[in-house]
Structure formats: structure tokens, C-alpha cells
Design a protein around this motif. Structure first.
Motif, mmCIF file in Angstrom:
data_model
loop_
_atom_site.group_PDB
_atom_site.id
_atom_site.type_symbol
_atom_site.label_atom_id
_atom_site.label_comp_id
_atom_site.label_asym_id
_atom_site.label_seq_id
_atom_site.Cartn_x
_atom_site.Cartn_y
_atom_site.Cartn_z
ATOM 1 N N LYS A 12 0.797 -1.107 0.036
ATOM 2 C CA LYS A 12 0.069 -0.085 -0.049
ATOM 3 C C LYS A 12 1.022 1.361 -0.003
ATOM 4 C CE LYS A 12 -3.701 -2.309 0.534
ATOM 5 N NZ LYS A 12 -4.399 -3.019 -0.653
ATOM 6 N N SER A 13 2.295 0.951 0.194
ATOM 7 C CA SER A 13 2.972 2.480 0.454
ATOM 8 C C SER A 13 4.433 2.021 -0.095
ATOM 9 C CB SER A 13 2.947 2.633 1.837
ATOM 10 O OG SER A 13 3.824 1.807 2.661
ATOM 11 N N PHE A 14 5.202 2.976 -0.472
ATOM 12 C CA PHE A 14 6.486 2.713 -0.724
ATOM 13 C C PHE A 14 7.370 1.945 0.450
ATOM 14 C CE2 PHE A 14 5.780 6.385 -3.512
ATOM 15 C CZ PHE A 14 5.980 5.985 -4.582
ATOM 16 N N GLU A 15 6.895 2.201 1.574
ATOM 17 C CA GLU A 15 7.671 1.402 2.502
ATOM 18 C C GLU A 15 7.328 -0.164 2.490
ATOM 19 O OE1 GLU A 15 7.624 0.971 7.432
ATOM 20 O OE2 GLU A 15 7.139 2.803 6.789
ATOM 21 N N ASP A 16 6.033 -0.530 2.212
ATOM 22 C CA ASP A 16 5.681 -1.803 1.889
ATOM 23 C C ASP A 16 6.436 -2.357 0.643
ATOM 24 O OD1 ASP A 16 3.900 -1.700 3.874
ATOM 25 O OD2 ASP A 16 2.157 -1.394 2.993
ATOM 26 N N PHE A 17 6.495 -1.487 -0.421
ATOM 27 C CA PHE A 17 7.101 -2.152 -1.469
ATOM 28 C C PHE A 17 8.709 -2.113 -1.196
ATOM 29 C CE2 PHE A 17 9.703 -0.765 -5.353
ATOM 30 C CZ PHE A 17 9.186 -1.517 -6.217
ATOM 31 N N GLU A 18 9.331 -1.277 -0.503
ATOM 32 C CA GLU A 18 10.758 -1.725 -0.020
ATOM 33 C C GLU A 18 10.864 -2.773 0.746
ATOM 34 O OE1 GLU A 18 14.829 -0.660 0.053
ATOM 35 O OE2 GLU A 18 13.237 0.190 -1.124
ATOM 36 N N ASN A 19 10.121 -3.102 1.833
ATOM 37 C CA ASN A 19 10.153 -4.367 2.502
ATOM 38 C C ASN A 19 9.866 -5.551 1.497
ATOM 39 O OD1 ASN A 19 10.590 -2.993 4.704
ATOM 40 N ND2 ASN A 19 8.395 -2.945 5.623
ATOM 41 N N GLU A 20 9.004 -5.525 0.455
ATOM 42 C CA GLU A 20 8.763 -6.633 -0.392
ATOM 43 C C GLU A 20 9.878 -6.939 -1.223
ATOM 44 O OE1 GLU A 20 6.716 -9.990 -1.783
ATOM 45 O OE2 GLU A 20 6.080 -8.607 -0.016
ATOM 46 N N LYS A 21 10.623 -5.736 -1.615
ATOM 47 C CA LYS A 21 11.868 -5.880 -2.344
ATOM 48 C C LYS A 21 12.943 -6.643 -1.706
ATOM 49 C CE LYS A 21 14.769 -2.525 -3.469
ATOM 50 N NZ LYS A 21 15.279 -1.183 -4.263
ATOM 51 N N ILE A 22 13.226 -6.194 -0.320
ATOM 52 C CA ILE A 22 14.231 -6.703 0.550
ATOM 53 C C ILE A 22 13.899 -8.171 0.585
ATOM 54 C CG2 ILE A 22 15.000 -6.885 2.596
ATOM 55 C CD1 ILE A 22 14.679 -3.657 2.620
ATOM 56 N N LYS A 23 12.615 -8.507 1.052
ATOM 57 C CA LYS A 23 12.109 -9.861 1.165
ATOM 58 C C LYS A 23 12.480 -11.019 -0.189
ATOM 59 C CE LYS A 23 8.081 -11.944 0.908
ATOM 60 N NZ LYS A 23 6.814 -12.238 0.834
ATOM 61 N N LEU A 24 12.249 -10.315 -1.091
ATOM 62 C CA LEU A 24 12.423 -11.046 -2.529
ATOM 63 C C LEU A 24 13.832 -11.218 -2.655
ATOM 64 C CD1 LEU A 24 9.734 -9.636 -4.983
ATOM 65 C CD2 LEU A 24 9.751 -12.009 -3.773
ATOM 66 N N TYR A 25 14.734 -10.053 -2.505
ATOM 67 C CA TYR A 25 16.216 -10.009 -2.708
ATOM 68 C C TYR A 25 16.608 -11.297 -1.781
ATOM 69 C CZ TYR A 25 20.958 -9.044 -2.080
ATOM 70 O OH TYR A 25 22.358 -8.708 -2.043
ATOM 71 N N TYR A 26 16.266 -11.421 -0.282
ATOM 72 C CA TYR A 26 16.829 -12.260 0.446
ATOM 73 C C TYR A 26 16.247 -13.872 0.101
ATOM 74 C CZ TYR A 26 18.716 -8.867 3.624
ATOM 75 O OH TYR A 26 19.451 -7.950 4.342
ATOM 76 N N GLN A 27 15.120 -13.768 -0.461
ATOM 77 C CA GLN A 27 14.802 -15.282 -0.984
ATOM 78 C C GLN A 27 15.685 -15.621 -2.211
ATOM 79 O OE1 GLN A 27 10.588 -14.863 -1.887
ATOM 80 N NE2 GLN A 27 9.907 -15.428 0.154
ATOM 81 N N ILE A 28 16.128 -14.697 -3.026
ATOM 82 C CA ILE A 28 16.740 -14.977 -4.148
ATOM 83 C C ILE A 28 18.114 -15.667 -3.575
ATOM 84 C CG2 ILE A 28 18.037 -14.085 -6.053
ATOM 85 C CD1 ILE A 28 15.510 -12.501 -6.673
ATOM 86 N N ARG A 29 18.732 -14.763 -2.781
ATOM 87 C CA ARG A 29 20.085 -15.019 -2.025
ATOM 88 C C ARG A 29 20.342 -16.397 -1.559
ATOM 89 N NH1 ARG A 29 23.017 -10.686 1.247
ATOM 90 N NH2 ARG A 29 24.675 -12.414 1.165
ATOM 91 N N LEU A 30 18.887 -16.576 -0.723
ATOM 92 C CA LEU A 30 18.891 -18.104 0.021
ATOM 93 C C LEU A 30 18.875 -19.119 -1.119
ATOM 94 C CD1 LEU A 30 18.305 -19.663 2.743
ATOM 95 C CD2 LEU A 30 15.810 -19.412 2.181
ATOM 96 N N SER A 31 18.226 -19.004 -2.043
ATOM 97 C CA SER A 31 18.213 -19.976 -3.154
ATOM 98 C C SER A 31 19.180 -20.264 -3.906
ATOM 99 C CB SER A 31 17.051 -19.673 -4.190
ATOM 100 O OG SER A 31 15.600 -19.362 -3.708
ATOM 101 N N GLU A 32 20.265 -19.029 -3.838
ATOM 102 C CA GLU A 32 21.476 -19.234 -4.494
ATOM 103 C C GLU A 32 22.438 -20.120 -3.915
ATOM 104 O OE1 GLU A 32 22.732 -15.218 -5.346
ATOM 105 O OE2 GLU A 32 21.601 -15.114 -7.391
ATOM 106 N N LYS A 33 22.236 -19.628 -2.408
ATOM 107 C CA LYS A 33 23.124 -20.431 -1.531
ATOM 108 C C LYS A 33 22.857 -21.919 -1.358
ATOM 109 C CE LYS A 33 25.563 -16.842 -0.389
ATOM 110 N NZ LYS A 33 26.969 -16.605 -1.089
ATOM 111 N N LYS A 34 21.528 -22.164 -1.282
ATOM 112 C CA LYS A 34 21.181 -23.694 -1.544
ATOM 113 C C LYS A 34 21.671 -24.434 -2.581
ATOM 114 C CE LYS A 34 17.077 -23.323 1.251
ATOM 115 N NZ LYS A 34 15.506 -23.344 1.163
ATOM 116 N N LEU A 35 21.539 -23.589 -3.799
ATOM 117 C CA LEU A 35 22.180 -24.313 -5.237
ATOM 118 C C LEU A 35 23.687 -24.487 -5.098
ATOM 119 C CD1 LEU A 35 21.317 -25.048 -7.851
ATOM 120 C CD2 LEU A 35 21.608 -22.868 -8.685
ATOM 121 N N GLU A 36 24.493 -23.483 -4.277
ATOM 122 C CA GLU A 36 25.814 -23.610 -4.402
ATOM 123 C C GLU A 36 26.315 -24.710 -3.513
ATOM 124 O OE1 GLU A 36 27.720 -19.831 -3.137
ATOM 125 O OE2 GLU A 36 26.754 -18.749 -4.475
ATOM 126 N N LEU A 37 25.623 -24.914 -2.308
ATOM 127 C CA LEU A 37 25.669 -25.952 -1.476
ATOM 128 C C LEU A 37 25.481 -27.489 -2.080
ATOM 129 C CD1 LEU A 37 24.450 -24.725 1.936
ATOM 130 C CD2 LEU A 37 26.542 -25.188 1.402
#
Length: 93
Positions: A12-37
Motif C-alpha cells: 500500500k505504500s513505498f515502505e511496503d514496496f521496499e520491504n517486499e523488495k528486500i524480502k524477495l532479494y533475500y529469498q533469491i540469495r537463499l536460493s542461490e546459497k542452497k544451489l551452491e551447497l
């Protein structure tokens, strides 16, 4: 995948957008680390120093089990027959 369904309706706001962007970024990093392992595990498994002994042990285990069963079967099957043959010989004498 249903394209009409909006999974970002909670933003609903730019703050929510920023939080969603950070959450997606961390999900991508977690997936990459699992793939590396998984890649590291695969490389370690396919290492010839570990792979060859693994193959040998996996092939020898069923072979030794069947050899053991053969030996046990040989002695357990012959033992009653030997007793029967000995008792028959005694009866004939």
C-alpha cells in the motif's frame, strides 16, 4: 499460474514496496546459497578419492551378503542330511 491473481495486493505504500523488495532479494540469495551447497556436495561426491570407495563398497555389500547366505545355507542344509545319512548307516549295520 494464474495471471489475474495479484500476490502483491498487500503493498500500500513505498515502505511496503521496499520491504517486499528486500524480502524477495533475500529469498533469491537463499536460493542461490542452497544451489551452491548442492553443487559443492555433488563435486565432493564425484571426487574420485571418495567416489571409487563408495562404488566398491556398494558393490561388495550385496556380494558379501549373498556369499554369507550361501555359506550359511550350505552348512545348515548339509547338517541335517549328514545326520540322516549317519543314522541310516547305523540302521543298516
Amino acid at each position: 499460474m494464474n495471471l489475474n491473481r495479484n500476490s502483491y495486493g498487500h503493498i500500500k505504500s513505498f515502505e511496503d514496496f521496499e520491504n517486499e523488495k528486500i524480502k524477495l532479494y533475500y529469498q533469491i540469495r537463499l536460493s542461490e546459497k542452497k544451489l551452491e551447497l548442492k553443487y559443492i556436495e555433488l563435486v565432493a561426491f564425484l571426487n574420485p578419492m571418495r567416489f571409487v570407495p563408495f562404488l566398491i563398497s556398494s558393490w561388495l555389500t550385496p556380494l558379501t551378503a549373498s556369499l554369507k547366505n550361501f555359506i550359511l545355507g550350505f552348512f545348515t542344509n548339509n547338517a541335517p542330511q549328514a545326520k540322516t545319512q549317519n543314522s541310516e548307516e547305523k540302521v543298516e549295520e
